[in-house]
Write a protein that holds these residues in place. Sequence first.
Motif, short mmCIF file in Angstrom:
data_model
loop_
_atom_site.label_atom_id
_atom_site.label_comp_id
_atom_site.label_asym_id
_atom_site.label_seq_id
_atom_site.Cartn_x
_atom_site.Cartn_y
_atom_site.Cartn_z
N LYS A 12 0.66 -1.08 -0.05
CA LYS A 12 -0.04 -0.09 -0.04
C LYS A 12 0.88 1.33 0.16
CE LYS A 12 -3.56 -0.07 2.84
NZ LYS A 12 -4.86 0.26 1.84
N THR A 13 1.90 1.17 0.80
CA THR A 13 2.88 2.56 0.91
C THR A 13 3.49 2.67 -0.48
OG1 THR A 13 3.12 1.96 3.25
CG2 THR A 13 4.55 3.38 2.29
N LEU A 14 3.87 1.56 -0.89
CA LEU A 14 4.68 1.77 -2.28
C LEU A 14 3.79 2.16 -3.49
CD1 LEU A 14 6.83 -1.77 -2.18
CD2 LEU A 14 7.80 0.62 -2.20
N GLU A 49 -4.38 8.24 -19.78
CA GLU A 49 -4.39 7.04 -20.30
C GLU A 49 -3.02 6.72 -20.33
OE1 GLU A 49 -5.48 8.04 -24.40
OE2 GLU A 49 -7.57 7.85 -23.65
N LYS A 50 -1.87 7.35 -19.92
CA LYS A 50 -0.51 6.85 -19.92
C LYS A 50 -0.29 6.53 -18.47
CE LYS A 50 1.07 7.42 -24.07
NZ LYS A 50 1.72 6.59 -24.91
N ILE A 51 -1.13 6.80 -17.47
CA ILE A 51 -0.77 6.49 -16.10
C ILE A 51 -0.57 5.19 -15.79
CG2 ILE A 51 -1.63 6.61 -13.53
CD1 ILE A 51 -3.14 9.48 -14.60
N SER A 52 -1.51 4.41 -16.18
CA SER A 52 -1.38 2.71 -15.99
C SER A 52 -0.22 2.15 -16.56
CB SER A 52 -2.62 1.90 -16.65
OG SER A 52 -2.70 2.26 -18.02
N GLU A 53 0.31 2.78 -17.89
CA GLU A 53 1.45 2.30 -18.52
C GLU A 53 2.97 2.49 -17.53
OE1 GLU A 53 4.09 3.54 -22.47
OE2 GLU A 53 1.98 3.41 -22.46
N HIS A 54 2.79 3.99 -17.21
CA HIS A 54 3.79 4.06 -16.22
C HIS A 54 3.86 3.38 -15.10
CE1 HIS A 54 5.23 7.57 -18.72
NE2 HIS A 54 3.93 8.14 -18.59
N MET A 59 6.16 -0.14 -11.13
CA MET A 59 5.83 -1.05 -10.23
C MET A 59 5.95 -2.76 -10.19
SD MET A 59 5.12 1.29 -7.99
CE MET A 59 4.55 0.06 -6.69
N LEU A 60 5.88 -3.16 -11.80
CA LEU A 60 6.03 -4.44 -11.89
C LEU A 60 7.26 -5.11 -11.11
CD1 LEU A 60 4.49 -5.27 -15.30
CD2 LEU A 60 3.90 -6.48 -13.25
N PRO A 61 8.57 -4.36 -11.43
CA PRO A 61 9.73 -4.70 -10.73
C PRO A 61 10.00 -4.69 -9.45
CG PRO A 61 10.14 -2.82 -12.43
CD PRO A 61 8.87 -3.35 -12.62
N ILE A 62 9.43 -3.39 -9.01
CA ILE A 62 9.53 -3.20 -7.49
C ILE A 62 8.56 -4.16 -6.83
CG2 ILE A 62 8.62 -1.40 -5.86
CD1 ILE A 62 10.92 -0.50 -7.32
N PHE A 93 0.94 -8.58 -13.36
CA PHE A 93 0.62 -8.31 -12.03
C PHE A 93 0.18 -9.47 -11.21
CE2 PHE A 93 0.57 -3.71 -13.27
CZ PHE A 93 1.61 -3.34 -12.30
N LYS A 94 -0.85 -10.37 -11.60
CA LYS A 94 -1.27 -11.14 -10.76
C LYS A 94 -0.20 -12.20 -10.54
CE LYS A 94 -6.06 -11.58 -12.11
NZ LYS A 94 -7.16 -12.48 -13.06
N VAL A 95 0.87 -12.48 -11.28
CA VAL A 95 1.99 -13.42 -11.11
C VAL A 95 2.98 -12.74 -10.06
CG1 VAL A 95 4.12 -14.48 -12.00
CG2 VAL A 95 1.97 -14.42 -13.30
N VAL A 96 3.15 -11.61 -10.37
CA VAL A 96 3.87 -10.62 -9.32
C VAL A 96 3.71 -10.65 -7.95
CG1 VAL A 96 4.80 -8.05 -8.93
CG2 VAL A 96 5.04 -9.17 -11.05
N CYS A 97 2.15 -10.37 -7.78
CA CYS A 97 1.63 -10.33 -6.28
C CYS A 97 1.35 -11.87 -5.95
CB CYS A 97 0.02 -9.58 -6.53
SG CYS A 97 0.31 -7.94 -7.00
N GLY A 98 1.36 -12.87 -6.82
CA GLY A 98 1.31 -14.16 -6.05
C GLY A 98 -0.14 -14.55 -5.68
N GLU A 99 -0.53 -14.25 -4.63
CA GLU A 99 -1.67 -14.49 -3.85
C GLU A 99 -2.83 -13.71 -4.47
OE1 GLU A 99 -2.14 -17.17 -2.09
OE2 GLU A 99 0.16 -17.64 -1.82
N GLU A 100 -4.22 -14.14 -4.64
CA GLU A 100 -5.34 -13.57 -5.38
C GLU A 100 -5.66 -12.21 -4.34
OE1 GLU A 100 -7.93 -12.59 -7.88
OE2 GLU A 100 -6.73 -14.23 -8.20
N GLY A 101 -5.52 -12.45 -2.90
CA GLY A 101 -6.02 -11.54 -2.13
C GLY A 101 -4.91 -10.44 -2.15
N THR A 102 -3.60 -10.59 -2.24
CA THR A 102 -2.59 -9.47 -2.26
C THR A 102 -2.90 -8.96 -3.76
OG1 THR A 102 -1.29 -11.07 -1.20
CG2 THR A 102 -0.23 -8.99 -2.22
N TYR A 103 -3.20 -9.67 -4.72
CA TYR A 103 -3.58 -8.84 -6.08
C TYR A 103 -4.64 -8.04 -6.02
CZ TYR A 103 -5.08 -8.02 -10.96
OH TYR A 103 -5.63 -7.50 -11.93
N GLY A 104 -5.92 -8.42 -5.29
CA GLY A 104 -7.02 -7.76 -4.85
C GLY A 104 -6.75 -6.66 -4.14
N ALA A 105 -5.92 -6.51 -3.30
CA ALA A 105 -5.40 -5.54 -2.56
C ALA A 105 -4.63 -4.42 -3.10
CB ALA A 105 -4.51 -5.92 -1.15
#
Length: 238
Positions: A12-14, A49-54, A59-62, A93-105
């Motif tokens: 959340k902080t990141l 429209e570019k925000i999600s791309e940025h 955030m994917l590597p972080i 992002f689902k792979v990066v977050c791992g768990e469904e709950g973490t991805y949902g958060a």
Amino acid sequence: MRDKQNLINTQKTLIHAFFDGFMNGVTDANDLKQDESQTLIKTLLNVYEKISEHYAVVMLPILGVVHHESLEQLQCKLDALRQQGDTDVTAFFKVVCGEEGTYGAMVDDYKANFEVLLKGSTLHPQHLTLADESPTSTYTKTNEEQNIRLLVRTILRAYRCGLQTKSSLQQFKQPTVIRMVLDNVDLLVNGKYTIAQHMDKATDIHGLFLAVLHTQERYNVVQDELQIEMERLIKGDN
């Protein structure tokens, strides 16, 4: 420093740090003041429209570092996803977050910050709600030092993204960077906004950082990562 931190709170902080960095980058790139919210809103609408791309680029590597024991482990999962022919950013992002709950958060926090961004602001740290520790809490794969470093990287990379919506030649403004780092590292270390209670006692920004971070060790990590990340950005490294 702590060996681990609450995973959902750190995530959340990141995420907050990304949106804080991006909005301030847009603000500084356009030389806008705090009371020019309507102009900022119009400016953000031109780039939304570019925000999600940025967000994905930063955030994917972080988040990948926070959620996985090793980058090799994460790379294997991403390679498997690509072999399936699935290159949708949501799947990544689902792979990066791992768990469904973490991805949902993560999705919930993204939406909450995005909504405030399009109103010309960011969620102030004092309004962020972090979860209390519980026996079922999950923790980051990273330690506190690593998380501080990742936070600094997130802020600077998102800030650069915001600056570059205007021009790739924009210069970082040191007062903006210091304020963002202080706000967000306060939240990461303390789990809540504490700066206000130290303002009257601190004689300079160094003293304020020490009051918020509690130790010279944490402050050294912040300073070190600021220097390292600025050098990365100057060289064009990720």
